[in-house]
Design a protein around this motif. Structure first.
Motif, PDB file in Angstrom:
ATOM      1  N   PRO A  85       0.699  -1.373   0.069  1.00 53.32           N
ATOM      2  CA  PRO A  85      -0.045   0.070   0.092  1.00 53.32           C
ATOM      3  C   PRO A  85       0.842   1.204  -0.121  1.00 53.32           C
ATOM      4  N   LEU A  86       0.267   2.360  -0.640  1.00 49.75           N
ATOM      5  CA  LEU A  86       1.027   3.502  -0.519  1.00 49.75           C
ATOM      6  C   LEU A  86       0.998   4.245   0.742  1.00 49.75           C
ATOM      7  N   PRO A  87       2.301   4.849   1.330  1.00 50.44           N
ATOM      8  CA  PRO A  87       2.275   5.377   2.523  1.00 50.44           C
ATOM      9  C   PRO A  87       1.195   6.423   2.630  1.00 50.44           C
ATOM     10  N   HIS A  88       0.775   6.561   4.029  1.00 50.51           N
ATOM     11  CA  HIS A  88      -0.021   7.894   4.233  1.00 50.51           C
ATOM     12  C   HIS A  88       0.877   9.034   4.271  1.00 50.51           C
ATOM     13  N   ASP A 117       5.495  20.456   2.089  1.00 51.28           N
ATOM     14  CA  ASP A 117       6.210  20.105   1.356  1.00 51.28           C
ATOM     15  C   ASP A 117       6.925  18.801   1.441  1.00 51.28           C
ATOM     16  N   TRP A 118       6.024  17.836   1.642  1.00 48.30           N
ATOM     17  CA  TRP A 118       6.430  16.394   1.929  1.00 48.30           C
ATOM     18  C   TRP A 118       7.150  15.807   0.655  1.00 48.30           C
ATOM     19  N   TRP A 119       6.871  16.254  -0.625  1.00 48.56           N
ATOM     20  CA  TRP A 119       7.409  15.579  -1.904  1.00 48.56           C
ATOM     21  C   TRP A 119       8.703  16.164  -1.926  1.00 48.56           C
ATOM     22  N   LEU A 120       9.168  17.577  -1.540  1.00 53.43           N
ATOM     23  CA  LEU A 120      10.607  17.940  -1.472  1.00 53.43           C
ATOM     24  C   LEU A 120      11.366  17.240  -0.432  1.00 53.43           C
ATOM     25  N   LYS A 121      10.832  17.053   0.846  1.00 56.19           N
ATOM     26  CA  LYS A 121      11.696  16.557   1.855  1.00 56.19           C
ATOM     27  C   LYS A 121      11.964  14.920   1.490  1.00 56.19           C
ATOM     28  N   ARG A 122      10.919  14.347   0.802  1.00 55.52           N
ATOM     29  CA  ARG A 122      11.187  12.990   0.069  1.00 55.52           C
ATOM     30  C   ARG A 122      12.273  12.697  -1.101  1.00 55.52           C
ATOM     31  N   PHE A 123      12.202  13.754  -1.869  1.00 54.12           N
ATOM     32  CA  PHE A 123      13.037  13.936  -3.014  1.00 54.12           C
ATOM     33  C   PHE A 123      14.697  14.093  -2.421  1.00 54.12           C
ATOM     34  N   ILE A 124      14.602  15.197  -1.400  1.00 57.14           N
ATOM     35  CA  ILE A 124      15.765  15.340  -1.096  1.00 57.14           C
ATOM     36  C   ILE A 124      16.730  14.317  -0.266  1.00 57.14           C
ATOM     37  N   GLU A 125      15.677  13.455   0.728  1.00 57.22           N
ATOM     38  CA  GLU A 125      16.466  12.186   1.377  1.00 57.22           C
ATOM     39  C   GLU A 125      16.451  11.004   0.283  1.00 57.22           C
ATOM     40  N   ARG A 126      15.748  10.831  -0.756  1.00 55.31           N
ATOM     41  CA  ARG A 126      15.767   9.664  -1.905  1.00 55.31           C
ATOM     42  C   ARG A 126      17.068  10.103  -2.588  1.00 55.31           C
ATOM     43  N   GLU A 127      17.268  11.339  -3.131  1.00 54.41           N
ATOM     44  CA  GLU A 127      18.559  11.789  -3.773  1.00 54.41           C
ATOM     45  C   GLU A 127      19.798  12.041  -3.437  1.00 54.41           C
ATOM     46  N   ASN A 128      19.622  12.129  -1.760  1.00 53.27           N
ATOM     47  CA  ASN A 128      20.738  12.450  -0.876  1.00 53.27           C
ATOM     48  C   ASN A 128      21.387  13.782  -1.441  1.00 53.27           C
ATOM     49  N   ILE A 129      20.587  14.634  -1.526  1.00 57.37           N
ATOM     50  CA  ILE A 129      20.845  16.109  -1.920  1.00 57.37           C
ATOM     51  C   ILE A 129      21.469  16.811  -0.778  1.00 57.37           C
ATOM     52  N   THR A 130      22.788  17.361  -0.833  1.00 58.76           N
ATOM     53  CA  THR A 130      23.104  18.466   0.231  1.00 58.76           C
ATOM     54  C   THR A 130      23.518  19.566  -0.279  1.00 58.76           C
ATOM     55  N   GLY A 131      23.868  20.434   0.674  1.00 55.94           N
ATOM     56  CA  GLY A 131      24.166  22.033   0.164  1.00 55.94           C
ATOM     57  C   GLY A 131      23.096  22.660  -0.283  1.00 55.94           C
ATOM     58  N   VAL A 132      22.027  22.531   0.030  1.00 54.71           N
ATOM     59  CA  VAL A 132      20.692  23.344  -0.484  1.00 54.71           C
ATOM     60  C   VAL A 132      20.342  24.251   0.491  1.00 54.71           C
TER      61      VAL A 132
END
Length: 193
Positions: free
Chosen positions: A66-69, A77-92
């Motif tokens: 099932p998709l997470p709630h 901004d949940w999508w932005l936080k997940r994107f940063i975690e998934r792509e391991n983005i630093t320096g922003v």
């Protein structure tokens, strides 16, 4: 799907020469064919079915789960936080906050450097970043990070390096002390030049 819907969906396929005008038509004279939203929906459904048949959706990360709630009201901004975690983005971070983070680990970064010259250059660069951040007019949090004294940092680097050498010597007394003959020769050559 009835025959009329199939023929409307087929109009969306790109065929060679379908977008060119006939011999007695110009592009200005012939209006583009009118497309209905239902036609586009049918075309999209066809593309999805074809991709499913090719197996392009088989190895997705949440397949069969099932998709997470996501509480979008509490976290817009949940999508932005997940994107940063998934792509391991630093320096922003804003520069003021990035400087605070870098200030906290500067000592460890300096300890990885091998020469006093590199330590001095790293501290100079850090100080340049602080000065540049203080001059910016883009807003953001204030820059509270203090400039580092290059002489103090170089002296502290030498002390930490000597302490680590003493610890290594205490752990393994058979290890040679002082610089080796190659290092001494290199140091003599550098002093001459």
């Amino acid at each position: 799907m009835n025959e009329d819907a199939r023929s409307r969906a087929a109009r969306y396929r790109l065929e060679p020469g379908a977008d060119t005008a006939g011999p007695d038509e110009t592009e200005d004279d012939a209006p583009p064919p009118r497309r209905l939203p239902e036609d586009q929906t049918l075309w999209v459904d066809q593309q999805i079915r074809a991709a499913m048949a090719r197996g392009e959706f088989d190895d997705l990360p949440l397949a069969g789960k099932p998709l997470p709630h996501i509480d979008t009201a509490a976290e817009p901004d949940w999508w932005l936080k997940r994107f940063i975690e998934r792509e391991n983005i630093t320096g922003v971070l804003p520069e003021a906050l990035q400087l605070r983070k870098d200030d906290a680990v500067l000592r460890d970064v300096l300890d990885t450097l091998r020469s006093e010259r590199a330590v001095r250059e790293a501290v100079e660069e850090f100080n340049r970043r602080i000065v540049a951040a203080r001059r910016q007019l883009q807003g953001g949090p204030p820059v509270v990070t203090q400039l580092r004294d290059i002489e103090v940092e170089a002296a502290a680097w030498h002390q930490r390096r000597a302490a680590r050498a003493r610890e290594r010597l205490a752990a393994d007394p058979s290890e040679p002390t002082g610089p080796g003959p190659i290092r001494r020769a290199w140091d003599r050559l550098r002093r001459r030049g």
